[in-house]
Design a protein around this motif. Structure first.
Motif, PDB file in Angstrom:
ATOM      1  N   ARG A  96     -17.125 -12.198  20.220  1.00 51.44           N
ATOM      2  CA  ARG A  96     -16.466 -13.140  21.126  1.00 51.44           C
ATOM      3  C   ARG A  96     -15.733 -12.361  22.206  1.00 51.44           C
ATOM      4  O   ARG A  96     -15.182 -11.304  21.934  1.00 51.44           O
ATOM      5  N   ARG A  97     -15.744 -12.904  23.394  1.00 50.96           N
ATOM      6  CA  ARG A  97     -14.994 -12.281  24.487  1.00 50.96           C
ATOM      7  C   ARG A  97     -13.518 -12.654  24.363  1.00 50.96           C
ATOM      8  O   ARG A  97     -13.186 -13.781  24.033  1.00 50.96           O
ATOM      9  N   LEU A 154      -9.620 -12.850  26.080  1.00 54.22           N
ATOM     10  CA  LEU A 154      -8.983 -13.076  27.368  1.00 54.22           C
ATOM     11  C   LEU A 154      -7.579 -12.502  27.251  1.00 54.22           C
ATOM     12  O   LEU A 154      -6.765 -13.014  26.485  1.00 54.22           O
ATOM     13  N   ARG A 168      -3.675 -11.283  28.051  1.00 52.58           N
ATOM     14  CA  ARG A 168      -2.520 -12.079  28.497  1.00 52.58           C
ATOM     15  C   ARG A 168      -2.429 -12.107  30.022  1.00 52.58           C
ATOM     16  O   ARG A 168      -2.083 -13.127  30.621  1.00 52.58           O
ATOM     17  N   VAL A 189      -4.806 -14.603  31.384  1.00 50.86           N
ATOM     18  CA  VAL A 189      -4.329 -15.974  31.186  1.00 50.86           C
ATOM     19  C   VAL A 189      -3.285 -16.320  32.239  1.00 50.86           C
ATOM     20  O   VAL A 189      -3.294 -17.411  32.826  1.00 50.86           O
ATOM     21  N   LEU A 240      -4.895 -16.974  35.426  1.00 49.51           N
ATOM     22  CA  LEU A 240      -5.572 -18.269  35.347  1.00 49.51           C
ATOM     23  C   LEU A 240      -4.574 -19.410  35.562  1.00 49.51           C
ATOM     24  O   LEU A 240      -4.833 -20.354  36.318  1.00 49.51           O
TER      25      LEU A 240
END
Lengths: 107, 226
Positions: A84-85, A87, A89, A92, A95
Protein backbone atom coordinates in the motif's frame (compact mmCIF):
# COMPACT_ATOMS: atom_id res chain seq x y z
CA UNK A 1 -22.23 -15.56 8.32
CA UNK A 2 -22.80 -19.21 8.03
CA UNK A 3 -23.93 -20.57 4.73
CA UNK A 4 -25.99 -23.65 4.23
CA UNK A 5 -25.10 -26.46 1.97
CA UNK A 6 -27.42 -25.36 -0.82
CA UNK A 7 -26.06 -21.94 -1.59
CA UNK A 8 -22.69 -21.13 -3.02
CA UNK A 9 -20.91 -18.07 -4.29
CA UNK A 10 -20.85 -19.55 -7.74
CA UNK A 11 -24.58 -18.82 -7.81
CA UNK A 12 -25.40 -21.58 -10.19
CA UNK A 13 -21.88 -22.57 -11.07
CA UNK A 14 -22.08 -25.95 -12.62
CA UNK A 15 -18.51 -26.69 -13.38
CA UNK A 16 -15.86 -27.34 -10.85
CA UNK A 17 -12.25 -26.86 -10.06
CA UNK A 18 -11.84 -30.02 -11.96
CA UNK A 19 -14.18 -28.75 -14.56
CA UNK A 20 -16.34 -31.51 -15.85
CA UNK A 21 -19.95 -31.80 -14.92
CA UNK A 22 -20.11 -34.70 -12.58
CA UNK A 23 -16.44 -35.52 -12.82
CA UNK A 24 -14.87 -37.18 -9.79
CA UNK A 25 -11.14 -37.05 -9.37
CA UNK A 26 -10.61 -39.09 -6.28
CA UNK A 27 -11.96 -42.36 -4.99
CA UNK A 28 -15.28 -41.74 -3.31
CA UNK A 29 -14.99 -38.01 -3.91
CA UNK A 30 -18.01 -35.79 -4.32
CA UNK A 31 -18.36 -34.24 -7.71
CA UNK A 32 -15.56 -31.77 -8.22
CA UNK A 33 -17.98 -29.43 -9.93
CA UNK A 34 -19.87 -29.08 -6.66
CA UNK A 35 -16.75 -27.86 -4.89
CA UNK A 36 -15.74 -24.81 -6.83
CA UNK A 37 -18.72 -22.62 -6.13
CA UNK A 38 -18.16 -22.86 -2.39
CA UNK A 39 -14.45 -22.15 -2.31
CA UNK A 40 -14.49 -18.43 -1.54
CA UNK A 41 -16.94 -19.02 1.29
CA UNK A 42 -14.69 -21.88 2.39
CA UNK A 43 -11.63 -19.64 2.48
CA UNK A 44 -13.56 -16.83 4.19
CA UNK A 45 -14.84 -19.14 6.92
CA UNK A 46 -18.42 -18.60 5.82
CA UNK A 47 -19.44 -22.23 5.38
CA UNK A 48 -21.25 -24.39 7.86
CA UNK A 49 -19.23 -27.15 9.50
CA UNK A 50 -20.71 -30.01 7.46
CA UNK A 51 -19.97 -28.49 4.08
CA UNK A 52 -16.57 -27.38 5.24
CA UNK A 53 -15.76 -30.91 6.33
CA UNK A 54 -16.96 -32.22 2.99
CA UNK A 55 -14.57 -29.94 1.13
CA UNK A 56 -11.70 -30.84 3.48
CA UNK A 57 -12.35 -34.52 2.85
CA UNK A 58 -12.69 -34.04 -0.89
CA UNK A 59 -9.45 -32.04 -1.04
CA UNK A 60 -7.74 -34.87 0.79
CA UNK A 61 -8.77 -37.35 -1.88
CA UNK A 62 -8.60 -35.28 -5.05
CA UNK A 63 -5.17 -33.87 -6.05
CA UNK A 64 -6.45 -31.50 -8.77
CA UNK A 65 -9.03 -29.96 -6.43
CA UNK A 66 -6.44 -29.75 -3.66
CA UNK A 67 -4.10 -27.87 -6.00
CA UNK A 68 -6.95 -25.60 -7.06
CA UNK A 69 -7.90 -24.74 -3.47
CA UNK A 70 -4.29 -24.07 -2.49
CA UNK A 71 -3.63 -21.82 -5.46
CA UNK A 72 -6.88 -19.93 -4.93
CA UNK A 73 -5.87 -19.34 -1.32
CA UNK A 74 -2.40 -18.23 -2.41
CA UNK A 75 -4.00 -15.83 -4.89
CA UNK A 76 -6.11 -14.14 -2.22
CA UNK A 77 -3.12 -13.93 0.10
CA UNK A 78 -1.06 -12.38 -2.68
CA UNK A 79 -3.75 -9.74 -3.35
CA UNK A 80 -3.83 -8.95 0.35
CA UNK A 81 -0.04 -8.69 0.44
CA UNK A 82 0.26 -6.10 -2.32
CA UNK A 83 2.04 -3.04 -0.95
CA UNK A 84 0.00 0.00 0.00
CA UNK A 85 1.16 3.52 -0.70
CA UNK A 86 1.60 5.71 2.32
CA UNK A 87 0.76 9.37 2.56
CA UNK A 88 3.19 11.31 4.75
CA UNK A 89 2.02 13.91 7.23
CA UNK A 90 3.48 16.67 5.05
CA UNK A 91 1.49 15.42 2.07
CA UNK A 92 -1.70 15.38 4.12
CA UNK A 93 -1.08 18.98 5.26
CA UNK A 94 -0.52 20.08 1.66
CA UNK A 95 -3.69 18.25 0.67
CA UNK A 96 -5.70 19.97 3.38
CA UNK A 97 -4.39 23.39 2.34
CA UNK A 98 -5.20 22.69 -1.31
CA UNK A 99 -8.68 21.44 -0.53
CA UNK A 100 -9.43 24.41 1.72
CA UNK A 101 -8.45 26.67 -1.12
CA UNK A 102 -10.53 24.67 -3.60
CA UNK A 103 -13.58 24.72 -1.31
CA UNK A 104 -13.86 28.49 -1.55
CA UNK A 105 -13.96 28.95 2.20
CA UNK A 106 -16.40 26.14 2.97
CA UNK A 107 -13.79 24.20 4.98
CA UNK B 1 3.55 -15.55 3.41
CA UNK B 2 1.73 -17.88 5.75
CA UNK B 3 0.05 -20.74 3.95
CA UNK B 4 -2.14 -23.49 5.27
CA UNK B 5 -3.48 -26.63 3.67
CA UNK B 6 -7.02 -25.72 4.64
CA UNK B 7 -8.98 -23.47 6.94
CA UNK B 8 -9.83 -19.79 7.06
CA UNK B 9 -7.80 -17.06 5.48
CA UNK B 10 -6.14 -14.64 7.87
CA UNK B 11 -7.61 -11.13 8.05
CA UNK B 12 -6.67 -8.59 5.40
CA UNK B 13 -3.11 -7.56 6.15
CA UNK B 14 -3.82 -3.94 5.33
CA UNK B 15 -5.94 -3.83 8.51
CA UNK B 16 -5.75 -0.10 9.00
CA UNK B 17 -9.21 0.16 10.39
CA UNK B 18 -9.49 2.43 13.42
CA UNK B 19 -11.99 1.60 16.17
CA UNK B 20 -15.61 2.23 15.14
CA UNK B 21 -15.99 4.70 18.02
CA UNK B 22 -13.25 6.88 16.51
CA UNK B 23 -15.12 7.00 13.22
CA UNK B 24 -18.32 7.90 15.03
CA UNK B 25 -16.70 10.72 17.01
CA UNK B 26 -15.07 12.07 13.90
CA UNK B 27 -18.32 11.89 11.94
CA UNK B 28 -20.19 13.78 14.66
CA UNK B 29 -17.53 16.51 14.71
CA UNK B 30 -17.69 16.80 10.94
CA UNK B 31 -21.45 16.85 10.92
CA UNK B 32 -21.40 19.65 13.48
CA UNK B 33 -19.53 21.64 10.89
CA UNK B 34 -16.30 21.96 12.88
CA UNK B 35 -13.65 22.89 10.29
CA UNK B 36 -10.81 21.67 12.52
CA UNK B 37 -12.16 18.13 12.06
CA UNK B 38 -11.22 18.15 8.40
CA UNK B 39 -7.52 17.55 8.95
CA UNK B 40 -7.95 14.36 11.03
CA UNK B 41 -10.58 13.29 8.51
CA UNK B 42 -8.07 13.75 5.67
CA UNK B 43 -5.35 11.99 7.66
CA UNK B 44 -7.52 8.98 8.31
CA UNK B 45 -9.19 8.58 4.96
CA UNK B 46 -6.76 10.19 2.50
CA UNK B 47 -4.34 7.24 2.40
CA UNK B 48 -7.20 4.72 2.25
CA UNK B 49 -8.85 6.45 -0.68
CA UNK B 50 -5.53 6.98 -2.44
CA UNK B 51 -4.91 3.22 -2.40
CA UNK B 52 -8.48 2.44 -3.34
CA UNK B 53 -8.28 4.92 -6.24
CA UNK B 54 -4.98 3.53 -7.41
CA UNK B 55 -6.32 -0.01 -7.55
CA UNK B 56 -9.47 1.12 -9.29
CA UNK B 57 -7.97 3.60 -11.77
CA UNK B 58 -4.46 2.25 -12.17
CA UNK B 59 -2.85 5.65 -12.38
CA UNK B 60 -1.43 7.78 -9.62
CA UNK B 61 -2.78 11.08 -11.02
CA UNK B 62 -6.28 9.67 -11.27
CA UNK B 63 -6.00 8.19 -7.78
CA UNK B 64 -5.02 11.60 -6.37
CA UNK B 65 -7.93 13.21 -8.18
CA UNK B 66 -10.29 10.61 -6.74
CA UNK B 67 -8.86 11.19 -3.27
CA UNK B 68 -9.26 14.95 -3.41
CA UNK B 69 -12.72 14.81 -4.91
CA UNK B 70 -13.81 12.21 -2.35
CA UNK B 71 -12.51 14.03 0.69
CA UNK B 72 -14.05 17.32 -0.36
CA UNK B 73 -17.36 15.86 -1.45
CA UNK B 74 -17.69 13.56 1.54
CA UNK B 75 -16.90 16.40 3.93
CA UNK B 76 -19.33 18.82 2.34
CA UNK B 77 -22.17 16.29 2.15
CA UNK B 78 -21.76 14.75 5.58
CA UNK B 79 -24.96 16.36 6.76
CA UNK B 80 -26.70 13.62 4.74
CA UNK B 81 -25.00 10.85 6.74
CA UNK B 82 -27.70 9.44 8.98
CA UNK B 83 -25.61 6.93 10.92
CA UNK B 84 -22.32 8.45 12.16
CA UNK B 85 -20.83 4.99 12.73
CA UNK B 86 -21.16 4.34 8.98
CA UNK B 87 -18.59 7.01 8.11
CA UNK B 88 -16.15 4.58 6.55
CA UNK B 89 -18.74 3.00 4.25
CA UNK B 90 -19.97 6.49 3.37
CA UNK B 91 -16.50 7.62 2.30
CA UNK B 92 -15.93 4.49 0.21
CA UNK B 93 -19.29 5.03 -1.47
CA UNK B 94 -18.30 8.54 -2.49
CA UNK B 95 -14.92 7.22 -3.67
CA UNK B 96 -16.46 4.37 -5.65
CA UNK B 97 -18.78 6.83 -7.40
CA UNK B 98 -15.83 9.10 -8.19
CA UNK B 99 -13.95 6.14 -9.69
CA UNK B 100 -16.91 5.06 -11.79
CA UNK B 101 -17.37 8.59 -13.13
CA UNK B 102 -13.70 8.87 -13.95
CA UNK B 103 -13.82 5.61 -15.84
CA UNK B 104 -16.87 6.81 -17.73
CA UNK B 105 -14.72 9.66 -18.93
CA UNK B 106 -12.78 6.95 -20.70
CA UNK B 107 -9.41 6.97 -19.01
CA UNK B 108 -7.49 3.77 -18.37
CA UNK B 109 -10.47 1.73 -19.35
CA UNK B 110 -9.81 -1.86 -20.37
CA UNK B 111 -12.25 -3.79 -22.49
CA UNK B 112 -15.18 -4.84 -20.33
CA UNK B 113 -16.32 -8.42 -20.74
CA UNK B 114 -18.15 -10.81 -18.46
CA UNK B 115 -16.25 -13.37 -16.40
CA UNK B 116 -17.35 -16.76 -17.64
CA UNK B 117 -16.93 -19.62 -15.20
CA UNK B 118 -16.04 -21.92 -18.07
CA UNK B 119 -12.98 -19.78 -18.67
CA UNK B 120 -12.08 -19.43 -15.01
CA UNK B 121 -11.81 -23.07 -14.00
CA UNK B 122 -9.72 -25.70 -15.76
CA UNK B 123 -11.75 -28.02 -17.94
CA UNK B 124 -11.14 -31.73 -18.45
CA UNK B 125 -9.62 -32.90 -21.67
CA UNK B 126 -11.76 -34.33 -24.45
CA UNK B 127 -11.20 -37.90 -23.30
CA UNK B 128 -12.56 -37.09 -19.85
CA UNK B 129 -9.18 -37.14 -18.15
CA UNK B 130 -8.95 -34.72 -15.22
CA UNK B 131 -7.45 -31.32 -15.98
CA UNK B 132 -3.85 -30.60 -15.18
CA UNK B 133 -3.71 -28.13 -12.30
CA UNK B 134 -0.38 -26.76 -11.18
CA UNK B 135 0.13 -26.30 -7.47
CA UNK B 136 2.37 -23.24 -7.31
CA UNK B 137 1.15 -22.32 -3.84
CA UNK B 138 4.47 -23.27 -2.30
CA UNK B 139 6.47 -20.91 -4.48
CA UNK B 140 7.88 -17.99 -2.45
CA UNK B 141 5.12 -15.60 -3.48
CA UNK B 142 6.00 -13.04 -0.83
CA UNK B 143 9.47 -12.76 -2.32
CA UNK B 144 8.13 -12.76 -5.88
CA UNK B 145 5.68 -10.00 -4.94
CA UNK B 146 8.61 -7.74 -4.18
CA UNK B 147 9.55 -8.06 -7.83
CA UNK B 148 7.73 -8.29 -11.11
CA UNK B 149 4.88 -10.45 -9.82
CA UNK B 150 3.51 -7.43 -8.00
CA UNK B 151 3.14 -5.49 -11.27
CA UNK B 152 1.65 -8.53 -13.01
CA UNK B 153 -0.92 -8.95 -10.26
CA UNK B 154 -1.78 -5.25 -10.28
CA UNK B 155 -2.34 -5.42 -14.02
CA UNK B 156 -4.53 -8.49 -13.60
CA UNK B 157 -6.64 -6.60 -11.06
CA UNK B 158 -6.97 -3.66 -13.44
CA UNK B 159 -8.03 -6.02 -16.21
CA UNK B 160 -11.05 -7.20 -14.18
CA UNK B 161 -14.38 -5.73 -15.22
CA UNK B 162 -15.04 -2.78 -12.93
CA UNK B 163 -18.04 -4.25 -11.13
CA UNK B 164 -15.85 -7.19 -10.10
CA UNK B 165 -12.74 -5.14 -9.44
CA UNK B 166 -14.43 -2.76 -7.02
CA UNK B 167 -15.62 -5.67 -4.88
CA UNK B 168 -12.25 -7.39 -4.88
CA UNK B 169 -10.57 -4.15 -3.81
CA UNK B 170 -13.12 -3.39 -1.09
CA UNK B 171 -13.07 -6.92 0.33
CA UNK B 172 -9.53 -8.20 -0.18
CA UNK B 173 -7.56 -4.98 -0.03
CA UNK B 174 -9.56 -2.51 2.03
CA UNK B 175 -10.79 -5.20 4.41
CA UNK B 176 -14.51 -4.39 4.29
CA UNK B 177 -16.94 -7.13 5.28
CA UNK B 178 -19.40 -8.56 2.79
CA UNK B 179 -22.19 -6.51 4.39
CA UNK B 180 -20.14 -3.30 4.30
CA UNK B 181 -19.20 -3.78 0.66
CA UNK B 182 -22.85 -4.43 -0.15
CA UNK B 183 -23.86 -1.20 1.62
CA UNK B 184 -21.16 0.80 -0.16
CA UNK B 185 -22.29 -0.38 -3.57
CA UNK B 186 -26.01 -0.61 -2.88
CA UNK B 187 -26.22 -4.27 -3.93
CA UNK B 188 -27.07 -7.50 -2.11
CA UNK B 189 -24.58 -9.44 0.00
CA UNK B 190 -25.18 -12.44 -2.24
CA UNK B 191 -24.13 -10.48 -5.32
CA UNK B 192 -21.02 -9.27 -3.50
CA UNK B 193 -20.09 -12.89 -2.78
CA UNK B 194 -20.76 -14.04 -6.33
CA UNK B 195 -18.66 -11.28 -7.86
CA UNK B 196 -15.86 -11.60 -5.32
CA UNK B 197 -15.61 -15.31 -6.05
CA UNK B 198 -15.40 -14.78 -9.79
CA UNK B 199 -12.85 -12.02 -9.39
CA UNK B 200 -10.68 -14.29 -7.25
CA UNK B 201 -11.02 -17.11 -9.77
CA UNK B 202 -9.97 -14.74 -12.57
CA UNK B 203 -6.89 -13.65 -10.65
CA UNK B 204 -6.02 -17.26 -9.85
CA UNK B 205 -6.11 -17.97 -13.55
CA UNK B 206 -3.85 -14.97 -14.25
CA UNK B 207 -1.34 -16.05 -11.62
CA UNK B 208 -1.51 -19.61 -12.91
CA UNK B 209 -0.57 -18.41 -16.39
CA UNK B 210 2.26 -16.40 -14.90
CA UNK B 211 3.64 -18.92 -12.42
CA UNK B 212 2.96 -22.37 -13.83
CA UNK B 213 5.90 -22.13 -16.19
CA UNK B 214 8.36 -21.40 -13.40
CA UNK B 215 10.60 -24.00 -11.84
CA UNK B 216 8.37 -25.84 -9.43
CA UNK B 217 5.13 -24.75 -11.03
CA UNK B 218 5.18 -26.93 -14.14
CA UNK B 219 6.55 -29.93 -12.27
CA UNK B 220 3.84 -29.63 -9.70
CA UNK B 221 1.25 -29.33 -12.48
CA UNK B 222 2.13 -32.80 -13.65
CA UNK B 223 2.06 -34.28 -10.18
CA UNK B 224 -1.21 -32.63 -9.16
CA UNK B 225 -2.97 -33.87 -12.25
CA UNK B 226 -1.83 -37.42 -11.96
Amino acid sequence: MSRGSRVGTGAGARRGAAGADGHRHGPGARRCGEMVEYLSDYLDGDLDAALRRTIDEHGGQCPPCRAFIRTLRATVEAVRSLPRRRLGRGAVRSLVVALRKASGGRL
Amino acid sequence: MHRRASGDLPPVAAGTRPPADDDRRLALALRDGRPEAFEPFAERFGPLILNFGRRMCGHRDDAEEVMQETLLKAFLSLKDLRDPSALRAWVYRVAANACMKMRRRGRHQPMERPLSLDELVPQPSGDGAPPQIADWSNLPLDRLLRGELSAALEQAILALPKEFRVILVLRDQEGLSTREAADVLGISATLVKVRLHRARLALRRSLDAYLAGRPGGAARRRRAGR
